[in-house]
Design a protein around this motif. Structure first.
Motif, mmCIF file in Angstrom:
data_model
loop_
_atom_site.group_PDB
_atom_site.id
_atom_site.type_symbol
_atom_site.label_atom_id
_atom_site.label_comp_id
_atom_site.label_asym_id
_atom_site.label_seq_id
_atom_site.Cartn_x
_atom_site.Cartn_y
_atom_site.Cartn_z
ATOM 1 N N ARG A 313 0.813 -1.208 0.000
ATOM 2 C CA ARG A 313 0.000 0.000 0.000
ATOM 3 C C ARG A 313 0.853 1.268 0.000
ATOM 4 N NH1 ARG A 313 -4.630 2.642 1.186
ATOM 5 N NH2 ARG A 313 -4.577 4.008 3.008
ATOM 6 N N ILE A 314 1.844 1.338 0.891
ATOM 7 C CA ILE A 314 2.637 2.580 0.927
ATOM 8 C C ILE A 314 3.550 2.677 -0.297
ATOM 9 C CG2 ILE A 314 2.485 2.792 3.448
ATOM 10 C CD1 ILE A 314 5.475 2.069 3.531
ATOM 11 N N THR A 315 3.874 1.525 -0.893
ATOM 12 C CA THR A 315 4.671 1.562 -2.136
ATOM 13 C C THR A 315 3.828 2.125 -3.283
ATOM 14 O OG1 THR A 315 5.896 -0.379 -1.373
ATOM 15 C CG2 THR A 315 6.084 0.175 -3.712
ATOM 16 N N MET A 316 2.590 1.615 -3.405
ATOM 17 C CA MET A 316 1.703 2.082 -4.471
ATOM 18 C C MET A 316 1.440 3.584 -4.344
ATOM 19 S SD MET A 316 -0.945 -1.139 -4.522
ATOM 20 C CE MET A 316 -2.082 -0.485 -5.732
ATOM 21 N N LEU A 317 1.271 4.048 -3.116
ATOM 22 C CA LEU A 317 0.999 5.476 -2.894
ATOM 23 C C LEU A 317 2.197 6.327 -3.289
ATOM 24 C CD1 LEU A 317 -0.871 5.336 0.521
ATOM 25 C CD2 LEU A 317 -1.802 6.109 -1.678
#
Ligand code: 2NL
Length: 354
Positions: A313-317
Motif C-alpha cells: 500500500r505505501i509503495t503504491m501510494l
C-alpha cells in the motif's frame, strides 16, 4: 675440409634451415647432435682414425659441431620469434573496447520499500528483526491479547495448517516482536518487515502480502514518543518535510490506546501532502499491558509503542501504482519500469536531518 665432411656440413645446415617449426627443429638437432646423430657418430669414430690424421680431423669435427650449434641456435631464435609473432597476431585484442555488460536486474519495489523503511528507522536506532512464516497460534494470536473466541481471529482470515496443535501462516509480523520481547530485555527498538498471509483474494487483496511492524519498549515511553517517531518516519518516507499527519482514536486488541494514522492528500488528484483529504496509512498504539506481561516484561516498569503498515500500500501510494497484482506477476516490463537500480542504495535517512 675433406669432401665427406663438406657433404655432411651442407646436408646438415640445409636440414636445420629447412626446419619450419620447433618440432622439426628438434628432430634436426637430434639427427645431428643426438646420441645416434651423424656428427656424434663421426666423433665416436675418431678413436679409430689413424693417429697422424686424428688431430686434423678432430679439429675439423669440433669446428663443425660449433657451426651446427650456432646454426641451430640461430634457427631456434628465428622460429621462436615467428611463433610469437603468429600468436600475437592471432590473439590480437583491442583493450580500449568497452566491456560487454552483463544483464543487470532491478530491485523489486517491495524490497526497495523495506530497505527505505529500514534506513529511516535505522537512523532512529531501530534494528531489523525477522522470524518464521509458520507460527504457533499462541505467538500469532494469544500472546497479542487475541483469545480463542475473539472476533479479530475471523477478521484475519487465517490459513490453518494441519497438525495437533494446528499451526498458522502468520497473519501479521507481530509474532516476531513477541519473540523479540521473550528473547531480549528492554530497551527494545525493532522493525519487522516480512511476508504475511490471509485467505483473501480480490483486486485489492493478495493471500500473500507484506507488512512492516515496529516496536519500541523502554522506561517512561509516552504517546508523544509514538507521535514524534511516526511523524518523522512518514515525512522522511514520502520526502515531504511538511506532510500533514493526523492521529485518530481506534481499536486493536494488542494496544491501548490505539490510533490510526492518516496523512494529508488530495483524493481527486492522488497527490500526497496536498489538498484537504485524509488517507489512512498506519495503525499504532501503546503496547497493551497484558501483551507486555505475556512476553515476560513487567508493564509497571516498562512501556512502549507499536505500529504496523502494509508495504504494498505505501509503495503504491509513493510511486503511483494503480494495481496490486503486478507486484507478484514477475512481468519484466513492469519490473524494469518500477524496479530500482541495484547500484543505488536507499539512503533516505538523510531526509531526516536534511
Ligand atoms: C495495521 C496495524 C498494528 C501493532 C500493529 C503490535 C505488536 C505487538 C504489540 C502491540 Cl508485539 N502491537 N503491533 C500495533 C498497532 C497496530 O498494525 O494497520 N497494520 C497493517
Amino acid at each position: 675440409m675433406s669432401d665427406d665432411l663438406q657433404t655432411v656440413r651442407e646436408a646438415t645446415l640445409a636440414s636445420i634451415n629447412a626446419a619450419s617449426d620447433l618440432k622439426a627443429w628438434d628432430a634436426a638437432r637430434v639427427a645431428v647432435l643426438g646420441k645416434s646423430g651423424t656428427l656424434t657418430a663421426m666423433l665416436k669414430e675418431l678413436g679409430r682414425t689413424p693417429p697422424e690424421q686424428r688431430r686434423e680431423r678432430g679439429a675439423a669435427l669440433n669446428a663443425l659441431r660449433d657451426e651446427f650449434g650456432a646454426a641451430l641456435e640461430a634457427r631456434r631464435a628465428t622460429l621462436q620469434a615467428e611463433a610469437l609473432a603468429a600468436q600475437l597476431a592471432a590473439e590480437r585484442m583491442d583493450v580500449t573496447l568497452p566491456p560487454r555488460l552483463a544483464p543487470v536486474g532491478t530491485i523489486h519495489p517491495i524490497s526497495r520499500t523495506m530497505e527505505e523503511i529500514a534506513a529511516i528507522f535505522g537512523a532512529m536506532g531501530f534494528a531489523t528483526a525477522e522470524g518464521p512464516d509458520i507460527e504457533s497460534d499462541w505467538h500469532n494470536f494469544s500472546a497479542l491479547n487475541i483469545p480463542g473466541h475473539h472476533p479479530a481471529r475471523d477478521d484475519h482470515d487465517t490459513f490453518y495448517l494441519p497438525g495437533d496443535p494446528p499451526r498458522v501462516l502468520r497473519t501479521h509480523t507481530s509474532p516476531v516482536q513477541v519473540r523479540t520481547m521473550l528473547e531480549q530485555a528492554p530497551p527494545i527498538r525493532v522493525i519487522v518487515p516480512g511476508r504475511t498471509f490471509r485467505a483473501d483474494h480480490d483486486a485489492t487483496h493478495s493471500p500473500m502480502f507484506h507488512q512492516c511492524e515496529g516496536l519500541l519498549i523502554d522506561r517512561d515511553i509516552t504517546l508523544g514518543h509514538l507521535k514524534g517517531c511516526l511523524i518523522d518516519f512518514l515525512r522522511a518516507y514520502f520526502g515531504i518535510a511538511t506532510l500533514p499527519v493526523r492521529f485518530r482514536a481506534s481499536y486493536f486488541p494488542f494496544t491501548e490506546p490505539s490510533m490510526e494514522v492518516d496523512i494529508g492528500w488530495n483524493r481527486r488528484t492522488g497527490e500526497i501532502g496536498a489538498g484537504t483529504d485524509w488517507l489512512e496509512i498506519l495503525g499504532s498504539g501503546m503496547v497493551h499491558p497484558k501483551v507486555l506481561a505475556n512476553c515476560g516484561i513487567d508493564p509497571r516498569e516498562f512501556q512502549g509503542f507499536a505500529f504496523g503498515m502494509g508495504i504494498e500500500r505505501i509503495t503504491m501510494l509513493k510511486y503511483g501504482m494503480a494495481d496490486l497484482r503486478p507486484f507478484y506477476e514477475s512481468d519484466l516490463r513492469w519490473l524494469r519500469h518500477y524496479g530500482f537500480s541495484p547500484l543505488a542504495p536507499a539512503i533516505l535517512h538523510e531526509g531526516l536531518s536534511g
